[in-house]
Design a protein around this motif. Structure first.
Motif, mmCIF file in Angstrom:
data_model
loop_
_atom_site.group_PDB
_atom_site.id
_atom_site.type_symbol
_atom_site.label_atom_id
_atom_site.label_comp_id
_atom_site.label_asym_id
_atom_site.label_seq_id
_atom_site.Cartn_x
_atom_site.Cartn_y
_atom_site.Cartn_z
ATOM 1 N N ILE A 17 -4.554 -6.111 -8.118
ATOM 2 C CA ILE A 17 -3.912 -6.052 -6.810
ATOM 3 C C ILE A 17 -4.134 -4.639 -6.276
ATOM 4 N N LEU A 18 -4.665 -4.536 -5.063
ATOM 5 C CA LEU A 18 -4.942 -3.238 -4.449
ATOM 6 C C LEU A 18 -4.165 -3.109 -3.148
ATOM 7 N N THR A 19 -3.576 -1.964 -2.959
ATOM 8 C CA THR A 19 -2.857 -1.736 -1.710
ATOM 9 C C THR A 19 -2.988 -0.268 -1.337
ATOM 10 N N SER A 20 -2.953 0.029 -0.069
ATOM 11 C CA SER A 20 -3.114 1.405 0.380
ATOM 12 C C SER A 20 -2.258 1.612 1.612
ATOM 13 N N ASP A 21 -1.430 2.639 1.579
ATOM 14 C CA ASP A 21 -0.575 2.938 2.722
ATOM 15 C C ASP A 21 -0.776 4.384 3.142
ATOM 16 N N ASP B 56 4.617 -2.773 -2.327
ATOM 17 C CA ASP B 56 3.561 -3.770 -2.081
ATOM 18 C C ASP B 56 3.096 -4.407 -3.393
ATOM 19 N N LEU B 57 2.961 -3.597 -4.444
ATOM 20 C CA LEU B 57 2.612 -4.169 -5.750
ATOM 21 C C LEU B 57 3.733 -5.098 -6.235
ATOM 22 N N LYS C 147 3.801 -8.643 -5.217
ATOM 23 C CA LYS C 147 2.826 -9.525 -5.861
ATOM 24 C C LYS C 147 3.131 -9.693 -7.345
ATOM 25 N N THR D 33 -3.460 5.054 -2.536
ATOM 26 C CA THR D 33 -4.031 3.751 -2.849
ATOM 27 C C THR D 33 -3.590 3.388 -4.253
ATOM 28 N N ILE E 91 -3.259 0.631 -7.503
ATOM 29 C CA ILE E 91 -3.939 -0.470 -8.178
ATOM 30 C C ILE E 91 -2.993 -1.019 -9.228
ATOM 31 N N LEU F 158 1.952 -15.358 -2.789
ATOM 32 C CA LEU F 158 1.508 -14.911 -1.473
ATOM 33 C C LEU F 158 2.630 -15.139 -0.474
ATOM 34 N N ASP G 265 7.454 -7.926 0.598
ATOM 35 C CA ASP G 265 8.501 -6.912 0.661
ATOM 36 C C ASP G 265 8.923 -6.719 2.110
ATOM 37 N N SER H 25 9.490 -4.311 4.776
ATOM 38 C CA SER H 25 9.253 -2.914 5.126
ATOM 39 C C SER H 25 9.605 -2.655 6.581
#
Lengths: 290, 290
Positions: free
Chosen positions: B38-42, B70-71, B74, B131, B133, B142, B197, B199
């Motif tokens: 799972i990848l997320t970037s803020d 965000d992680l 998921k 970022t 991981i 989802l 989540d 936000s």
């Protein structure tokens, strides 16, 4: 925020990878095999890493290229990337940026799978980040593993993206659309004792390689392959080449087009010669941006 | 650039992961097992996502927390992260930022393994990107898979990070140090039909979940768990809660502390009731930042 919706629509149009569904879901998913990933992330800031009047398509291409060049230096195969984009308040600029980015992502098969889009306060410079993920080769060449006795090589030519006395890039196409050496990096990884990409200048990056490997490096200025005729030290201290600098064991020939420019030996530091005569290091070996 | 060297030294002091060697090598390496990442970037921009006078330690904590949230949504387990940092020209600010970031990375076992550091033009707002991981659970929830008949739940309490009439966060500690629901997300992932989540605000995020799942969602305003006494619609439309919003099949009880606030049914859109009476949707359901 209509700008954001337009941008995200354009963004989704260039993301054909299934994981790009994550763009609507705050996160992306990536299937990976067991092994080593190479991760790199570069931020480009307006007026720091590119000129405000540079074509937006070039800015998009370059943001991909600088990250791809980092992957190339490890012999990695591009897998996916994430974009953190600051909306410019200029939809045409945003669209042209994405077009340029997409050209590079398509050319190098690195799908965009996620990221973030933010608004900036009025008048603030754009700050653009791409995070690239690649799969590592069996042996990952580091910059720290050059050995005494190795030979030093560079791909391509040097100094083309440098700025000339007129304040313009000497080779505009090269400055606007640097070509990351992804295939060359993959071919070199099994053989190179050390490898890195030249982003800030041949000499400063060679000095970094020497320091990281705790060895001395000697470069023969006479054989540096110049992109254009001109003073060799100007070219060797200029940034944005995105060529690969690497060492090979003595007697090993590179499997890609490259020029042998020096040697590694016990000791430390960087030394130069021209016409067989020692040349003092310039005060400034390359570009140190933040 | 002394600022950068000082910052990198401080940065390395908080990176004990072997891959953090990549901070000196432009790239990081990460060993992964076969499976789904799972990848997320803020990105957080000064004056957009935080107040210029917010304590820098809080900004560092929050940058980690928003990505960890965000992680969490998921059900992912944090694995590593990369930081793209714009030097502030204020070494004390930079150091305090890193301290706050490091507290969160330590608390949630998410080592910093790479990134980039850039200078900004004078006077430009800071732009900070993390970022993250994570490794995915067996089943990734989802936001698009809620089913008619599901029940709707939320962890924790709502509205604490909201700004009150005095322009200050109603619960300052909650605003400065949001707690990402990582363990709760992991426990919920096998059971939740959909999860995300919160936000930008409970109502706007519930509306997004309804739209993504192509179902109707009904929320009973009377049972929303408020962080502090006050108008429920103010709390439900306020951002920065970082609680988890999720759906469960009818009859399934969540394995973590959570409140049942509504139901999913065939149709589309978001409806509200209070005291058994329909309540029109507020014009603004939450915070839409860029």
């Amino acid at each position: 925020m209509p700008d954001e919706f337009t941008f995200l629509t354009d963004l989704r149009a260039i993301t054909t990878h299934p994981a790009a569904a994550g763009l609507a879901d705050d996160t992306a998913q990536l299937e990976v095999a067991a092994g080593t990933l190479i991760l790199t992330s570069d931020t480009m800031v307006e007026s720091v890493h590119y000129r405000p009047h540079d074509p937006p398509g070039s800015v998009g291409w370059r943001l991909a290229a600088v990250n791809l060049s980092d992957l190339a230096a490890k012999g990695a195969t591009p897998l996916a990337c994430l974009l953190n984009y600051s909306l410019s308040g200029n939809a045409a600029w945003d669209r042209a940026f994405l077009d340029g980015l997409n050209q590079a992502l398509t050319a190098y098969a690195m799908p965009l799978i996620g990221g973030d889009t933010v608004a900036m306060p009025a008048g603030a410079p754009r700050s653009l980040t791409l995070t690239a993920i690649g799969t590592a080769p069996t042996k990952v060449p580091l910059r720290s593993c050059a050995q005494p006795g190795d030979t030093l090589w560079v791909t391509g030519t040097i100094g083309g993206a440098a700025f000339g006395a007129d304040g313009q890039p000497r080779d505009l196409a090269r400055y606007l659309h640097p070509v990351p050496r992804v295939a060359e990096g993959q071919a070199l990884a099994p053989l190179a004792t050390a490898m890195m990409d030249i982003s800030d200048g041949l000499l400063i990056d060679a000095q970094r390689l020497a320091a990281a490997s705790d060895i001395a490096i000697h470069i023969d200025l006479d054989v540096i392959p110049l992109a254009l005729p001109g003073p060799v030290l100007d070219a060797a201290c200029a940034g944005d080449d995105y060529e690969l600098l690497f060492t090979l064991p003595e007697g090993v020939t590179p499997p890609v087009a490259a020029t042998r420019i020096g040697t590694a030996s016990p000791g430390n530091g960087l030394t130069l010669t021209a016409n067989g005569t020692p040349v003092p290091l310039p005060a400034r070996l390359g570009y140190r941006h933040g």
